[in-house]
Design a protein around this motif. Structure first.
Motif, short mmCIF file in Angstrom:
data_model
loop_
_atom_site.label_atom_id
_atom_site.label_comp_id
_atom_site.label_asym_id
_atom_site.label_seq_id
_atom_site.Cartn_x
_atom_site.Cartn_y
_atom_site.Cartn_z
N CYS A 1 -26.56 -3.07 -6.35
CA CYS A 1 -25.17 -3.44 -6.06
C CYS A 1 -24.84 -4.80 -6.68
CB CYS A 1 -24.96 -3.51 -4.55
SG CYS A 1 -25.51 -2.01 -3.70
N TRP B 1 -22.90 -7.07 -5.78
CA TRP B 1 -22.75 -8.17 -4.83
C TRP B 1 -23.97 -8.30 -3.92
CZ3 TRP B 1 -23.35 -5.03 -0.88
CH2 TRP B 1 -22.70 -3.80 -0.86
N LYS C 1 -22.65 3.03 -0.30
CA LYS C 1 -21.92 2.14 -1.19
C LYS C 1 -20.63 2.77 -1.71
CE LYS C 1 -25.43 -0.36 -0.49
NZ LYS C 1 -25.38 -1.14 0.76
N ASN D 1 -16.92 -0.41 -5.08
CA ASN D 1 -16.97 -1.88 -5.27
C ASN D 1 -18.39 -2.39 -5.54
OD1 ASN D 1 -18.31 -2.31 -2.74
ND2 ASN D 1 -16.35 -2.34 -1.65
N GLY E 1 -20.24 -1.26 -7.84
CA GLY E 1 -20.48 -1.13 -9.28
C GLY E 1 -21.46 -0.01 -9.59
N CYS F 1 -16.79 -3.84 2.54
CA CYS F 1 -15.42 -3.72 2.02
C CYS F 1 -14.88 -5.08 1.58
CB CYS F 1 -14.50 -3.17 3.11
SG CYS F 1 -14.87 -1.47 3.63
N PHE F 2 -13.97 -5.00 0.60
CA PHE F 2 -13.27 -6.21 0.15
C PHE F 2 -11.86 -6.27 0.74
CE2 PHE F 2 -15.67 -8.12 -3.48
CZ PHE F 2 -16.77 -7.27 -3.44
N ASP F 3 -11.23 -5.10 0.90
CA ASP F 3 -9.80 -5.10 1.24
C ASP F 3 -9.43 -3.81 1.99
OD1 ASP F 3 -9.82 -3.11 -0.74
OD2 ASP F 3 -9.24 -4.54 -2.30
N GLN G 1 -7.84 -1.24 0.94
CA GLN G 1 -8.09 -0.01 0.16
C GLN G 1 -9.54 0.45 0.37
OE1 GLN G 1 -6.33 -2.67 -1.23
NE2 GLN G 1 -4.43 -1.52 -0.87
N ASP G 2 -10.44 -0.51 0.43
CA ASP G 2 -11.84 -0.15 0.69
C ASP G 2 -12.00 0.45 2.09
OD1 ASP G 2 -12.71 -1.00 -1.76
OD2 ASP G 2 -13.66 -2.84 -1.03
N GLU H 1 -17.36 -8.23 2.53
CA GLU H 1 -18.30 -8.74 1.54
C GLU H 1 -18.14 -10.26 1.48
OE1 GLU H 1 -20.03 -10.15 -2.10
OE2 GLU H 1 -17.95 -10.39 -1.48
N ARG I 1 -11.65 -12.26 4.56
CA ARG I 1 -11.72 -10.79 4.42
C ARG I 1 -11.80 -10.10 5.78
NH1 ARG I 1 -15.46 -10.99 -0.95
NH2 ARG I 1 -13.73 -11.21 -2.39
#
Ligand code: SF4
Length: 234
Positions: A37, A39, A132, A135, A137, A166-168, A170-171, A194, A204
């Motif tokens: 990942c 991150w 995962k 986000n 990758g 999650c970042f946001d 949408q995640d 994250e 976040r």
């Protein structure tokens, strides 16, 4: 004497994340991971391009691991890396048996790509899986981050949680779609911000909390980041 490949053992500290956040815990971090990942906050368990893994990961006897754990209390969290890469090693079974003998609750944190043998699962009290999202990758060697389908039925009969980074918002929506595809009970679905800086996690968390409440799922803090930042071994 049986061995496991260990990155670090630390505690007592607190479990910073997921359904047992805030509980006293000691961590056994095993070496190696089948994903990569972007991150990842523990790249020293698998990333040979940035770390000397011969120094970072040591074969340790189960007796030595148990001796270190005897100096601590609280739950024992076996994490990684991806700990179930070693689930078929005799040392893994021996460690679980030693912990059971001592009456220590055992939690395992995994990326969910590997389903361990039934006998191993039966010796674990709580499993927290972190499948995962996009986000994370692409993964090296085109490794597939898909959750093993065998986990879904287990989530309905035992304590197996999803904890999705999650970042946001949408995640969060993507996390809910994933959970619903697997018919995962929403009470066992957590989203987690994250970040390895307290300000980032805090910001976040605020975004994720609203989206999670609306979606009927849970939101996890990262208490160790709030307390100690990205300090290794806490
Ligand atoms: S699965 Fe976990 S340990 Fe492996 S690369 Fe991703 S975040 Fe890091």
């Amino acid at each position: 004497m049986t061995n496991l490949h260990v990155s670090e053992i630390f505690g007592p500290t607190v479990q910073g994340e997921g359904p047992y956040a805030g509980r006293r815990a000691t961590f056994v971090r095993l070496g190696g991971c089948n994903l990569s990942c972007i991150w990842c906050d523990t790249p020293y368990t698998w990333d040979s391009s940035r770390f000397d893994l011969r120094q970072e990961i040591r074969p340790s006897s189960v007796d030595d691991i148990l001796e270190q754990l005897d100096g601590s209390d609280g739950i024992v969290v076996i994490t990684g890396g991806e700990p179930f890469l070693q689930a078929r090693a005799v040392g893994f079974t021996d460690l679980l048996a030693g912990l059971r003998k001592r009456g220590r609750p055992v939690h395992v944190e995994s990326n969910g790509t590997i389903l361990p043998p039934t006998a191993v699962l039966q010796a674990i009290d709580v499993v927290v899986l972190s499948p995962k999202l996009a986000n994370a990758g692409p993964h090296r060697g085109s490794q597939d981050p898909t959750l093993d389908p065998g986990w879904g039925p287990l989530a309905r009969t035992r304590e197996v949680h999803l904890k999705i980074v999650c970042f946001d918002a949408q995640d969060v929506a993507a996390a809910v779609r994933l959970a619903d595809e697997l018919s995962w009970p929403r009470k066992s679905v957590w989203v987690m911000p994250e970040g390895t800086r307290a300000e980032t996690v805090h910001r976040r968390f605020q975004t994720l909390a609203d989206a999670a409440i609306t979606a009927g799922i849970n939101v996890s803090p990262r208490l160790h980041i709030s307390a100690w930042g990205d300090l290794r071994g806490r």
